[in-house]
Enzyme design. Structure first.
Site, short mmCIF file in Angstrom:
data_model
loop_
_atom_site.label_atom_id
_atom_site.label_comp_id
_atom_site.label_asym_id
_atom_site.label_seq_id
_atom_site.Cartn_x
_atom_site.Cartn_y
_atom_site.Cartn_z
N SER A 49 -3.88 -12.39 9.45
CA SER A 49 -3.35 -11.29 10.25
C SER A 49 -4.49 -10.41 10.74
O SER A 49 -5.60 -10.44 10.22
CB SER A 49 -2.36 -10.46 9.44
OG SER A 49 -3.03 -9.80 8.38
N LYS A 87 0.82 -1.21 0.00
CA LYS A 87 0.00 0.00 0.00
C LYS A 87 0.85 1.26 0.00
O LYS A 87 0.32 2.37 -0.16
CB LYS A 87 -0.95 -0.01 1.20
CG LYS A 87 -2.01 -1.10 1.10
CD LYS A 87 -2.86 -1.19 2.35
CE LYS A 87 -3.98 -2.22 2.17
NZ LYS A 87 -3.48 -3.58 1.90
#
Length: 644
Positions: A450, A409
């Site tokens: 996660s 990102k």
């Protein structure tokens, strides 16, 4: 009870040996035994009986659990009867040499060996059938189709047939081997190949498909799963080939298909021996040690005997959890648990000054994209200022290697989180130019399981009956499991020279909409019919496609085929540091908080590739002008007050 069974078997074997000798005489003389040989028969019976039963006892034939007997036990019977034959021959010839006048035809010994072997093996087969717990299909059973008629599939079929309490009962096999097609394996027919699965499921009324392909490549398993998803049957899988090798195949090892099985690629295999020497005997600091990546780093580093492992985190519960886990798994590990906020520079200085780490893995970060869009100041303070504090301390105290956990990102970011992680990369790149510490960043995409991953959310929504929320039908993401991502992070730290941005090969991107539908099917439900899918629209800061590299960075190969190096994008360090200081002051200004839009505009100045929405830019400029007007008015009022 076991002694009673042994005595019973011994009695059965005695009658079998007696009968075999008698049958041998009848066969030898075609039913008419001459008187001399009839008189010698008791001696033959005594000799063969004593020797055979003695050998059986010494060979542990009475310690076998015969209801589980197989080829191994049959070979044990053959070896025992053959040894008894040899010893009988030896004793008979010895007696003859000593002058004993008893005559026994040699063919009697051979015939009795054959009949005894057949009789003993037959009795054990009958024992197994009588004592075995094979059951017929019951009303509570769900019909199971086993894909793979090899060793693993056969063992699974036998296990399911043997235990009446299980809810599954095997009715057929699927196998791509032409030699097995339309044959029977373990009493079950092989009814077709993988292409026939949908038709077979419909024809036989299959409730559950069990994939017994533990040695197949992940790509092949994924192809079979894709075919199985066309049916309404629940899908289960046999986990590992090691379970077959070590004989651990049982009902308990059959698990549901996981998301990892859908990725269609073999997991990254990294042999960390030899490459992880840079942490052996060293003080290693892991920030964010309670998080999903940080905790896995601690697990894998612990195996390489660091001098001291420092577990630094802000949340006491997560640090307590990983501490207890390491205490159980690595009782000899020397570690220190440190509760600290990386935004607190003085506290971080104290940690570095006290423990003097040689290697730092910086995993602490705020990473929830929508949350950080609404709280940009906190993202800046943690991801930027926190990283700056830890990195500068690493430089100040002479750390050997510093590995920053970054994200895809950070490439052409559209979110505050991604932009702050890009600035974190720039911080360590600027420090690397003037430091003896090897500063590197490792960039990868979404990690399965996660915190913040979409998978747990989907599973929870399915559990609650839906709907499953997908932001956009065309949204695509890269995925990797936590252990393989951390293995590559440790590998990258080993090959680091300083200043690199390592990019992990994440395989093929996965469409989120398809992933959601697959998870619904793997739960035994049908998308849109049993579980609705709702498209909620893209959230602030999200983009349809993530990238791992900018156009300027390109890639350079490394010694590991799943790790690449992105060439550093040049930037002016003095200009960057000036803008960074301005950003830090704005984010930390508690007396006159800066508007989120203005903070985003400042992020845009530092990272020009940050794709800030036009509306936010206009609003930020408007608020900035308003703030400047207020400041001018305040200054004027102060000046006028001073004149009075």
């Amino acid at each position: 009870m076991k002694y009673a069974q042994r005595i019973l078997l011994l009695a059965v074997d005695t009658f079998i040996v007696l009968g075999s000798v008698l049958v041998s005489y009848l066969l030898r003389f075609e039913g008419h035994i001459p008187e001399p040989f009839w008189n010698s028969m008791p001696y033959a019976i005594g000799l063969i009986l004593l020797v055979t039963c003695g050998v059986f006892y010494v060979s542990h034939l009475y310690r076998c659990v015969w209801k589980y007997a197989s080829i191994g036990e049959l070979l044990l019977i053959i070896r025992a009867t053959t040894l008894a034959l040899v010893l009988t021959f030896a004793l008979y010839f010895t007696a003859r040499a000593l002058g004993v006048g008893i005559v026994i035809p040699l063919s009697i010994f051979l015939l009795s060996w054959m009949t005894t072997t057949v009789g003993i093996a037959g009795s054990r087969l009958i024992w197994r059938i009588a004592r075995g717990r094979y059951v017929k299909i019951q009303p509570h059973h769900k019909k199971a189709l086993i894909v793979g008629a090899g060793d693993a599939g056969t063992l699974v079929a036998k296990e399911l047939q043997r235990f009446p309490d299980t809810t599954l009962y095997p009715v057929a096999f699927i196998d791509d081997d032409p030699s097995k097609l339309y044959m029977e394996v373990a009493g079950l027919p092989v009814v077709g190949t993988r292409r026939d699965i949908p038709a077979v499921v419909k024809r036989l009324g299959i409730d559950t498909i069990i994939l017994a392909l533990p040695s197949a490549a992940k790509s092949e398993t994924a192809k079979v799963i894709n075919i199985c998803k066309k049916t309404a049957a629940n899908i289960k899988i046999l986990p590992r080939v090691s379970d077959v090798i070590h004989g651990k195949v049982s009902i308990s090892t059959i698990r549901d298909v996981n998301v990892e099985d859908l990725l269609g690629r073999d997991p990254v295999e990294v042999d960390l021996k030899g490459i992880a020497d840079y942490v052996t005997g060293k003080v290693v600091l892991v920030t964010g040690a309670g998080g999903s990546i940080g905790s896995e780093l601690c697990r894998q580093i612990s195996a390489f005997d660091p001098e001291t492992l420092l577990l630094l985190g802000h949340g006491e519960n997560s640090i307590y959890a990983i501490e207890n886990e390491l205490k159980r798994k690595y009782p000899n590990l020397k570690y220190e648990t440190i509760i600290a906020d990386i935004q607190d520079r003085q506290r971080i200085v104290e940690v570095f000054d006290r423990y003097r780490p040689a290697v730092v893995f910086h995993a602490a970060a705020h990473k929830h994209v929508p949350l950080m869009e609404r709280n940009p100041a906190e993202a800046i303070k943690n991801n930027v200022i926190g990283t700056k504090n830890v990195a500068q301390c690493a430089n100040l105290f002479g750390v050997e290697r510093f590995v920053l956990i970054s994200t895809d990102k950070a490439v052409n970011p559209t979110s505050v989180m991604g932009t702050t992680k890009r600035i974190a990369e720039m911080i360590i790149q600027s420090l690397n130019r003037r430091s003896s510490t090897k500063f590197v960043a490792v960039r990868f995409g979404n990690v399965l399981g996660s915190r913040g991953s979409v998978i747990p959310l989907f599973k929870q929504q399915i559990k609650e009956g839906g709907p499953v929320t997908v932001t956009h039908p065309e949204m695509v993401r890269y995925f990797m499991t936590i252990p393989e991502a951390v293995q590559l992070v440790i590998q990258a730290g080993a090959i680091a020279e300083g200043g690199e941005t390592f990019v992990l090969d994440m395989g093929e991107p996965v469409k989120i909409d398809k992933l959601a539908r697959d998870l619904i099917r793997l739960s035994g439900l049908e998308p849109e019919r049993d579980i609705k899918i709702e498209y909620t629209g893209m959230r602030p800061g999200e983009k349809l496609y993530e990238e791992l590299l900018t156009a300027e960075e390109g890639t350079t190969a490394t010694a590991h085929n799943r790790i690449f190096i992105g060439r550093a994008t040049p930037f002016s360090v003095p200009e960057f540091m000036a803008k960074l200081e301005k950003l830090e002051q704005a984010a930390s200004n508690n007396y006159m908080p800066v508007a989120p839009e203005e903070l985003k505009a400042m992020l845009k100045e530092i990272v020009p590739t940050y794709q800030l929405p036009a509306a936010d830019i206009a609003e930020a400029k408007s608020k900035q002008k308003a703030a400047e007007t207020i400041v001018k008015r305040l200054k004027l009022e102060v000046a006028l007050g001073a004149e009075k």
